[in-house]
Design an enzyme around this catalytic site. Sequence first.
Site, short mmCIF file in Angstrom:
data_model
loop_
_atom_site.label_atom_id
_atom_site.label_comp_id
_atom_site.label_asym_id
_atom_site.label_seq_id
_atom_site.Cartn_x
_atom_site.Cartn_y
_atom_site.Cartn_z
CB THR A 1 29.67 52.14 46.74
OG1 THR A 1 29.54 53.27 45.87
CG2 THR A 1 28.37 51.92 47.51
CB ALA B 1 36.41 50.45 49.38
CD GLU C 1 38.43 37.48 49.05
OE1 GLU C 1 38.00 37.38 50.23
OE2 GLU C 1 39.07 38.46 48.67
CE1 TYR D 1 46.38 32.09 33.52
CE2 TYR D 1 44.48 31.47 32.22
CZ TYR D 1 45.18 31.41 33.40
OH TYR D 1 44.71 30.68 34.46
#
EC number: 3.5.4.13
Length: 185
Positions: free
Chosen positions: A110, A112, A134, A167
């Site tokens: 939607t 993009a 981002e 991590y």
Amino acid sequence: MSIKSDKWIRKMAEEHGMIEPFVSSNVGKGEAISFGLSSYGYDLRVGDEFKIFHNALMPVIDPKEIDADSFLDFKGDVCIIPPNSFALATSVEYFRIPENVLTICVGKSTYARCGIITNVTPFEPGWEGHVTLEISNTTPLPAKIYANEGLCQVLFFEGDEPCEVSYKAKQGKYQNQRGITLPRI
């Protein structure tokens, strides 16, 4: 390595707190940009707090020295991103990634199809936190982002064997992040 299904995602969210809050079905079609559980992924929601980039103070972007004053803080139901600019936001959901899983996050069609691109790095094994998102407006027009609606889809991949260092074990710099987190070195 295989992609994980809705059944696995639901079990991990409900029994192990992998996604909180967890929406157990894909909702919003026709009323909102969809979010929640899908066949082989989870459509996360963007929160209502944004940092909108402006270039009034910086002649160059330097990831080692980004100035927090290069962003305007905004809270609301709709964020307007200026043309050819970007904003940072955070996910509504908090993620706890198992030590044998890696995720990849991809933008929703939607957005993009309107020239709005979402970039998120993989969620590494053992990482947990809110996701800093981002959102780039690649168009020459202002772009709307709708808070508390779907922004991107998270795909979960389970490794064939455990990684040597997760991590969490390496105490990554973005571990347990809450809210919008600017670049760290």
